[in-house]
Each structure stands twice: as structure tokens, then as C-alpha cells.
Motif scaffolding. Structure first.
Motif, PDB file in Angstrom:
ATOM      1  N   GLY A 183       0.838  -1.190   0.000  1.00  0.00           N
ATOM      2  CA  GLY A 183       0.000   0.000   0.000  1.00  0.00           C
ATOM      3  C   GLY A 183       0.872   1.240   0.000  1.00  0.00           C
ATOM      4  O   GLY A 183       2.029   1.208   0.439  1.00  0.00           O
ATOM      5  N   TYR A 184       0.319   2.355  -0.507  1.00  0.00           N
ATOM      6  CA  TYR A 184       1.088   3.594  -0.562  1.00  0.00           C
ATOM      7  C   TYR A 184       0.116   4.757  -0.443  1.00  0.00           C
ATOM      8  O   TYR A 184      -0.740   4.957  -1.308  1.00  0.00           O
ATOM      9  CB  TYR A 184       1.865   3.671  -1.878  1.00  0.00           C
ATOM     10  N   VAL A 232      -5.469  -0.287   4.969  1.00  0.00           N
ATOM     11  CA  VAL A 232      -5.129  -1.377   5.892  1.00  0.00           C
ATOM     12  C   VAL A 232      -6.005  -2.594   5.607  1.00  0.00           C
ATOM     13  O   VAL A 232      -5.522  -3.734   5.528  1.00  0.00           O
ATOM     14  CB  VAL A 232      -5.288  -0.920   7.360  1.00  0.00           C
ATOM     15  N   ALA A 233      -7.301  -2.356   5.428  1.00  0.00           N
ATOM     16  CA  ALA A 233      -8.216  -3.467   5.132  1.00  0.00           C
ATOM     17  C   ALA A 233      -7.894  -4.100   3.784  1.00  0.00           C
ATOM     18  O   ALA A 233      -7.940  -5.330   3.630  1.00  0.00           O
ATOM     19  CB  ALA A 233      -9.656  -2.968   5.148  1.00  0.00           C
ATOM     20  N   ASP A 234      -7.550  -3.278   2.796  1.00  0.00           N
ATOM     21  CA  ASP A 234      -7.239  -3.800   1.463  1.00  0.00           C
ATOM     22  C   ASP A 234      -6.033  -4.728   1.483  1.00  0.00           C
ATOM     23  O   ASP A 234      -6.068  -5.823   0.913  1.00  0.00           O
ATOM     24  CB  ASP A 234      -6.983  -2.646   0.487  1.00  0.00           C
ATOM     25  N   VAL A 235      -4.952  -4.290   2.128  1.00  0.00           N
ATOM     26  CA  VAL A 235      -3.759  -5.135   2.117  1.00  0.00           C
ATOM     27  C   VAL A 235      -3.964  -6.405   2.933  1.00  0.00           C
ATOM     28  O   VAL A 235      -3.394  -7.452   2.625  1.00  0.00           O
ATOM     29  CB  VAL A 235      -2.503  -4.373   2.606  1.00  0.00           C
ATOM     30  N   SER A 254      -6.676  -8.038   2.952  1.00  0.00           N
ATOM     31  CA  SER A 254      -7.504  -8.926   2.129  1.00  0.00           C
ATOM     32  C   SER A 254      -6.774  -9.391   0.876  1.00  0.00           C
ATOM     33  O   SER A 254      -7.327 -10.143   0.080  1.00  0.00           O
ATOM     34  CB  SER A 254      -8.802  -8.222   1.730  1.00  0.00           C
ATOM     35  N   GLY A 255      -5.534  -8.916   0.686  1.00  0.00           N
ATOM     36  CA  GLY A 255      -4.758  -9.342  -0.463  1.00  0.00           C
ATOM     37  C   GLY A 255      -4.783  -8.382  -1.637  1.00  0.00           C
ATOM     38  O   GLY A 255      -4.190  -8.658  -2.682  1.00  0.00           O
ATOM     39  N   ALA A 256      -5.462  -7.244  -1.490  1.00  0.00           N
ATOM     40  CA  ALA A 256      -5.505  -6.248  -2.559  1.00  0.00           C
ATOM     41  C   ALA A 256      -4.396  -5.215  -2.337  1.00  0.00           C
ATOM     42  O   ALA A 256      -3.724  -5.209  -1.305  1.00  0.00           O
ATOM     43  CB  ALA A 256      -6.874  -5.572  -2.590  1.00  0.00           C
ATOM     44  N   ALA A 257      -4.207  -4.349  -3.322  1.00  0.00           N
ATOM     45  CA  ALA A 257      -3.229  -3.273  -3.187  1.00  0.00           C
ATOM     46  C   ALA A 257      -3.914  -2.051  -2.594  1.00  0.00           C
ATOM     47  O   ALA A 257      -4.977  -1.640  -3.056  1.00  0.00           O
ATOM     48  CB  ALA A 257      -2.628  -2.928  -4.544  1.00  0.00           C
ATOM     49  N   GLY A 258      -3.328  -1.465  -1.546  1.00  0.00           N
ATOM     50  CA  GLY A 258      -3.906  -0.294  -0.885  1.00  0.00           C
ATOM     51  C   GLY A 258      -3.278   0.984  -1.387  1.00  0.00           C
ATOM     52  O   GLY A 258      -2.520   1.641  -0.673  1.00  0.00           O
ATOM     53  N   LEU A 259      -3.583   1.358  -2.627  1.00  0.00           N
ATOM     54  CA  LEU A 259      -2.985   2.538  -3.252  1.00  0.00           C
ATOM     55  C   LEU A 259      -3.999   3.674  -3.292  1.00  0.00           C
ATOM     56  O   LEU A 259      -5.146   3.467  -3.687  1.00  0.00           O
ATOM     57  CB  LEU A 259      -2.518   2.217  -4.675  1.00  0.00           C
TER      58      LEU A 259
END
Length: 231
Positions: free
Chosen positions: A105-106, A120-123, A125-130
Motif C-alpha cells: 500500500g502507498y 489497511v483493510a485492502d492489504v 484482504s490481499g488487494a493493493a492499498g494505493l
């Protein structure tokens, strides 16, 4: 370890006022527990070893050990710990090395509480937190590499016919959807296949491209022009 759906977060920032402010902000968010705060990258590595957080919110420009090197060391020793960069800088010299080091994430420090919580939730769950700003910069960088301007509403150029590293057309399509920030379930829905099939494609493309996680896959996709709608 995460207990009862709570995400354990470590904060790393060399400015005490900023660090304490982030800790205070996180303390107000449901489902997040701050397990430590580090004043530089070296301390972040040490505290990660001690507390095993789920996510590290990492500043980049810190003394002793900067955020990129700390991210690289944390991801190598603790692959179960995700890193979300939270920094003042969204320039290429900061963004791309951080993603290549393993950050998933960034965000820039003007991000609000909801944006931080979503990353935070995205990363987790395996997604990119951009952040949208960072995603836009990735698209601009891709357009610049193709020698053309990048209007905000324009999609990136079509991917080349010859795909790198032996990727199949389907693997490239999955990679492009990863770059859009879609989860495995969302990719499965988009392509009308099972999540197990998506996981197989992801495992194959990770092996072929030698990326370790989804954030590196995003950087790889933009670097090679593997984004946008299949042509």
C-alpha cells in the motif's frame, strides 16, 4: 496474530508529533490495535520481530534505516506482515522503490482516517492499498514511457502483442486486473471463472515474473504496460 477480527498495526515515523498523531488517529478506528511505534526503520524492524504486527504503516525518509530498506527487511523476514507506506512524498524516486521492496500500500500523509482504514483493510484482504493519487501517478508514468500525454480520464495504452516473461494472454489479463486493485473474488467475477482458477493464474504469473506479492505485481504491470482493457 489477529484476534477477533482486530488488525494489529505498527507505526514507523521519525517525527514524534506525526508518529503520535497517527497512533492517536488509529486508536479511534474500529478493528485496529496499535501494537508499537518506531522512530526509524531499524526500530521498525526490531519491533516487527517482537510484536509480529499484521500491518506496518511506514514512513520513507528516516534515519539509520530508511523506509524502503526497512520494508525490504520486514517483508523478507516476515512475509505475513504487510507494509503500507504513509509518507509526504509521491514522487517516482519514493514510490517505485517502495513497491519493489514489498510495500503493498502507498498513501500520502494528507490521507484521511477512512482512506488509511481502507488501505489497511485492502492489504489484509490481499488487494493493493494505493491512494487514487498514487494510482494516477502510476498511469501517468506508464503514459510517459509510451511518449504520450496522460489526460486524467484517459485509459493507459493497450498492452503490446508480445507479452514479457512468457505470460499467457489470460495471465496478463489477470495481472491487469490486479493492477486495477481488484481482489481475487472480483477478478473471478469479472472473468466469469472460479477463485481457484484465479489463484492458479496468479501463482503462475508470479512465478514467471519473479514478483513476491501483489504490490510488486502492480509495479511490474505498469512497468511493462500490462494495464487496461484487453484489446
Amino acid at each position: 496474530m489477529t484476534v477477533s477480527g482486530v488488525t494489529r498495526v505498527l507505526v514507523a515515523d521519525d517525527q514524534a508529533v506525526v508518529r503520535e498523531g497517527i497512533v492517536m488517529l488509529l486508536g479511534l478506528l474500529p478493528g485496529i490495535e496499535v501494537v508499537g511505534a518506531a522512530g526509524d526503520g531499524e526500530e521498525a524492524v526490531t519491533l516487527t520481530e517482537r510484536h509480529h504486527p499484521d500491518v506496518v504503516l511506514m514512513d520513507l525518509r528516516m534515519p539509520r534505516c530508511d523506509g524502503v530498506e526497512a520494508t525490504r527487511r520486514i517483508r523478507a523476514a516476515h512475509p505475513e506482515t504487510e507494509v503500507v507506506v504513509l509518507t509526504t512524498y509521491a514522487d517516482d524516486e519514493s514510490l517505485f522503490p517502495a513497491l519493489q521492496a514489498g510495500a503493498r500500500g502507498y498513501l500520502t500523509k494528507d490521507a484521511g482516517a477512512e482512506e488509511i482504514a481502507k488501505a489497511v483493510a485492502d492489504v489484509r484482504s490481499g488487494a493493493a492499498g494505493l491512494s487514487p493519487k498514487v494510482q494516477l501517478r502510476l498511469l501517468e508514468r506508464l503514459s510517459e514511457q509510451h511518449g504520450r500525454p496522460a489526460p486524467a480520464a484517459e485509459r493507459p495504452p493497450a498492452r503490446p502483442v508480445e507479452l514479457p516473461d512468457g505470460l499467457t494472454a489470460r495471465e496478463a489479463e489477470v495481472l491487469a486486473l490486479i493492477a486495477e486493485g481488484l481482489s481475487n473474488a472480483e477478478i473471478a467475477g469479472r472473468l466469469f471463472v472460479s477463485q481457484a482458477t484465479v489463484k492458479t493464474h496468479i501463482n503462475n504469473l508470479f512465478a514467471k515474473t519473479a514478483v513476491r506479492d501483489r504490490a510488486q505485481a502492480v509495479a511490474y504491470a505498469f512497468r511493462h504496460g500490462i494495464t487496461g482493457t484487453q484489446q
